[in-house]
Every structure is written in structure tokens, then in C-alpha cells.
Enzyme design. Structure first.
Site, PDB file in Angstrom:
ATOM      1  CB  CYS A  32      -8.848  -3.933   1.162  1.00 56.46           C
ATOM      2  SG  CYS A  32      -7.483  -4.925   0.630  1.00 56.46           S
ATOM      3  CB  THR A  83      -0.918   0.016   1.237  1.00 60.48           C
ATOM      4  OG1 THR A  83      -1.777  -1.125   1.171  1.00 60.48           O
ATOM      5  CG2 THR A  83      -1.765   1.277   1.298  1.00 60.48           C
ATOM      6  CB  THR A 141      14.438   3.429  12.841  1.00 56.57           C
ATOM      7  OG1 THR A 141      14.916   4.671  13.369  1.00 56.57           O
ATOM      8  CG2 THR A 141      15.323   2.292  13.319  1.00 56.57           C
ATOM      9  CG  HIS A 175       1.190  -9.431   4.250  1.00 53.10           C
ATOM     10  ND1 HIS A 175      -0.110  -9.809   4.085  1.00 53.10           N
ATOM     11  CD2 HIS A 175       1.301  -8.198   3.713  1.00 53.10           C
ATOM     12  CE1 HIS A 175      -0.763  -8.840   3.481  1.00 53.10           C
ATOM     13  NE2 HIS A 175       0.070  -7.844   3.239  1.00 53.10           N
TER      14      HIS A 175
HETATM   15  N1  PLP Z   1      -1.820  -4.602  -4.099  1.00 53.39           N
HETATM   16  C1  PLP Z   1      -2.354  -5.810  -4.279  1.00 53.39           C
HETATM   17  C2  PLP Z   1      -2.547  -6.337  -5.658  1.00 53.39           C
HETATM   18  C3  PLP Z   1      -2.737  -6.576  -3.164  1.00 53.39           C
HETATM   19  O1  PLP Z   1      -3.279  -7.784  -3.343  1.00 53.39           O
HETATM   20  C4  PLP Z   1      -2.537  -6.039  -1.869  1.00 53.39           C
HETATM   21  C5  PLP Z   1      -2.961  -6.812  -0.693  1.00 53.39           C
HETATM   22  O2  PLP Z   1      -4.071  -6.766  -0.254  1.00 53.39           O
HETATM   23  C6  PLP Z   1      -1.969  -4.762  -1.743  1.00 53.39           C
HETATM   24  C7  PLP Z   1      -1.620  -4.080  -2.892  1.00 53.39           C
HETATM   25  C8  PLP Z   1      -1.747  -4.138  -0.408  1.00 53.39           C
HETATM   26  O3  PLP Z   1      -0.735  -4.774   0.296  1.00 53.39           O
HETATM   27  P1  PLP Z   1      -0.456  -4.424   1.815  1.00 53.39           P
HETATM   28  O4  PLP Z   1      -1.704  -4.721   2.554  1.00 53.39           O
HETATM   29  O5  PLP Z   1       0.673  -5.305   2.199  1.00 53.39           O
HETATM   30  O6  PLP Z   1      -0.100  -2.993   1.912  1.00 53.39           O
END
Ligand code: PLP
Length: 386
Positions: free
Chosen positions: A325, A73, A240, A202
């Protein structure tokens, strides 16, 4: 319970954890890698360098092209806002697509409010960007193209190689959200000119809260920092460095590189087995592409069933409708809608996503349970009788 939501996040590899805990305590390497005056700092810096190399090796990049962030993100935010700000004299137009992750789309919406012009490409029915249409939207003011590699809801793979060629020809920077493809598909940044690339630990059995923005050095890509402070990460992202997280991401990438072909074949087999078990259900629609899609995602619509009711009925199986999300809202998936699915079908979609720890017997159980749940829900549905 059975976990079939690996596209949302993955459990960590034990080897990753074993390495991470060495970087937290006084008898370990807990130091601040920016402390240049003592060996606690030097040791920490050394470990960060090792991890940076492990991560760079997975994508065939130079370790100096790796910028640590808190996750994909933030990487997407940094790439898009950072480029837009730095190159604003050159132009104020960005091209992206309607099926991007919200971390890209909402960043673009924000920039629109600041006067940047954004083109949201409509993918074809199969989810793939139409390159001819894409070319037509390029203009003198276009500074950046941001297209994801693998879609997080459907697993559809974009032809980033062809898109990159078009970007080279038109002297436009190319950002790729590769969160769902790193570690699953081979990515060689020496062979394909991507200028910026986002991904998270992750999704590949590493820790949450750490990610990378790859920023190309040759030719050099510049961007405006979005987080200011001590000038870490060559001024691009201050703060950091979380050494334990970085070490964890390094090990996760090393394992991903080692297992990538085995994982690919294993996941593809399991996903195909799952689809074989579901495809004979009445009114079932495949929203993924078995031949050209990523191996870990199977997105399916069951007509006349509410995705949310099916998720409830599957109690002990963790799946999702849409992405993690956005599944808090009851809106039908904007990704499936962009592919031209009617509201009802978009509403009745389920994303199964599998991983390294998924077993065949879990998939067999899932197939049986889905059949039972669909029968029961359809028997209750007045629409189904019609
Ligand atoms: N972009 C894509 C294609 C994703 O599948 C995700 C995960 O939900 C993200 C961005 C965001 O990743 P993060 O939650 O590690 O910031």
C-alpha cells in the site's frame, strides 16, 4: 515469474474457487440471504451460516461474533471509529503504535481531526511494544487500545496476551489487527480477551474484497455503525452479503485450520533457508526476528543498495519494499524508521514473503539471483567503493 509477495495477497486455493462458483448462477445458490420469503434466500442464508461457523472456528469464537466487511481496512475503520463514537461519553483517548498498518494509522489521524486524542507508541528496536511504557500512557479517558498481532513489513509478533491483560485491568477495549496472523499463528479468543479483531480472506488463499471484524459478545462490545442501511450484520454493517465471497472465506478458514501447523513448519523452514542463503552477503541486515517472528516474512536491508533498484534488478521475482500500500511512494518505510533504522537502511530494505505454494527451488533461484543483482548494483555504486 516467482511470487514472493504473499504478505500483500495470496493466490486462491482451487477448492475455494470451486465452492464459490456454486453461489453465482440460477442453478446455484445466488439468492439474497436477507430474503426471508423464499427458499432462494433461505438457502443463501444457510450457506452464510456455515461459513460464519468455519471462520469462527479458526479463531475459537462464536459465529454471532463475526461481522462481515469488505476487508481488513474496513474492519479497522469500523472498529476504531465505531468504538470512538459509541464510547465518546466515557473517554476520548486511544492508544496505538507507530508500526501499525495505514488502515489503523490513517483512521486514527482522521479521528484526531475530530478531537480524539491518540497516543502512538514507539516500539523498541526489536519492534515489540514496551509494556511498561504502554501502561504509563493509560489514563482515565482511554477507551481503546489498537495494536496489531503480526507486523506486515517485518513479521514481528506483539505479545497480545500481555497487552490484553493490561486492558482488562484498566477496563479498556482492545482491538487487534490480525490480518497477517490469522491462519498462520494459533489464535484462541476463548483464552485471550481481545474485544475486536480484524482480518481479510485474501491473505489466507481466499478471495479479495471480503473480511471480518470479530466483535466480542461476552462481555458485550457495542459500536456505532459506519455504513447505514438495511441493518444487516446486527446493525453493525449494512449491505447485501456477498454470499460467494463469504463462502470462499469460510473454505479458506477451514483449510487454514486444517493446515496451520504444517504451513507454519513449512514456511519457517523456507524462510530460514532463504536467510541462510542471504546472510553472508556483505552489509546485509535482518529486520525480522527468526525466532519470534511470523514464519512467512523475511525483511532484509542491503546497505548501499536502493531497495527500488534491487526490485527492478530482480525482474522475474515479485518482492516488495515496505508494504504494497505504501510502496507507490519512494519514502523509506515508516515501520523500519520507527524501529530506529537510518534512512539509508530503511531505503534499502526488501520484504520477501512466502506462502503455501512457494517451493524450495524457487527460494534457491531467488538466493542466486539476489547475489548476482547485489554484486552488479554494488559494482555500479560509487558509495560502495568507498
Ligand atoms: N492490516 C494489515 C496488517 C495488512 O497487512 C493489510 C493488508 O495489506 C491490511 C490491514 C489491509 O487489508 P485489506 O487490503 O484486505 O483491506
Amino acid at each position: 515469474p516467482i511470487y514472493l509477495d504473499y504478505a500483500a495477497t495470496t493466490p486462491m486455493e482451487p477448492l475455494v474457487i470451486k465452492n464459490m462458483i456454486k453461489f453465482l448462477t440460477l442453478d446455484g445458490t445466488f439468492g439474497n440471504p436477507a430474503s426471508r420469503s423464499h427458499q432462494f434466500g433461505w438457502k443463501a442464508e444457510e450457506s452464510v451460516d456455515i461459513a460464519r461457523n468455519q471462520i469462527a472456528e479458526l479463531i475459537n469464537a462464536d459465529s454471532r461474533e463475526i461481522v462481515f466487511t469488505s476487508g481488513a481496512t474496513e474492519s479497522n475503520n469500523l472498529a476504531i471509529k465505531g468504538i470512538s463514537e459509541f464510547y465518546k461519553k466515557k473517554g476520548n483517548h486511544i492508544i496505538t503504535s507507530k508500526t501499525e498498518h495505514k488502515a489503523v494509522l490513517d483512521t486514527c489521524r482522521y479521528l484526531e481531526s475530530k478531537g480524539v486524542r491518540i497516543t502512538y507508541l514507539n516500539p523498541s528496536k526489536n519492534g515489540i511494544i514496551n509494556l511498561k511504557q504502554f501502561k504509563q500512557h493509560i489514563c482515565e479517558k482511554t477507551i481503546l487500545v489498537s495494536i496489531m498481532h503480526v507486523n506486515n513489513e517485518t513479521g514481528v509478533i506483539q505479545d497480545v496476551k500481555e497487552i490484553s491483560k493490561i486492558c482488562i485491568k484498566n477496563n479498556i477495549l482492545f482491538h487487534v489487527d490480525a490480518t497477517q496472523s490469522v491462519g498462520k499463528l494459533h489464535i484462541d479468543l476463548n483464552k485471550i480477551k481481545i474485544d475486536l479483531m480484524s482480518f481479510s480472506a485474501h491473505k489466507i488463499y481466499g478471495p479479495k474484497g471480503i473480511g471480518v471484524l470479530y466483535v466480542r459478545r461476552k462481555p458485550r462490545v457495542r459500536l456505532s455503525a459506519q455504513i447505514h442501511g438495511g441493518g444487516h450484520e446486527r446493525g453493525m454493517r449494512s449491505g447485501t452479503l456477498p454470499v460467494h465471497q463469504i463462502v470462499g472465506m469460510g473454505i479458506a478458514c477451514k483449510l487454514a485450520k486444517k493446515n496451520i501447523d504444517h504451513d507454519y513448519a513449512y514456511l519457517k523452514d523456507l524462510r530460514n533457508y532463504l536467510w541462510e542463503g542471504l546472510k553472508d552477503i556483505d552489509e546485509v541486515y535482518l529486520n525480522s526476528n527468526l525466532k519470534y517472528g511470523a514464519p512467512h516474512i523475511l525483511n532484509v536491508s542491503f546497505n548501499y543498495i536502493e531497495g527500488e533498484s534491487l526490485i527492478m534488478a530482480l525482474k522475474d521475482i515479485a518482492v516488495s519494499s515496505g508494504s504494497a500500500c505504501t510502496s507507490a511512494s519512494l519514502e523509506p518505510s515508516y515501520v523500519l524508521r520507527a524501529l530506529g533504522l537510518k534512512d539509508e537502511l530503511a531505503h534499502s530494505s526488501i520484504r520477501f514473503s512466502i506462502g503455501r505454494f512457494t517451493t524450495k527451488s524457487e527460494i534457491s533461484y531467488t538466493i542466486k539471483t539476489v547475489h548476482k543483482a547485489i554484486d552488479r548494483l554494488r559494482n555500479l555504486s560509487p558509495l560502495w567503493e568507498m
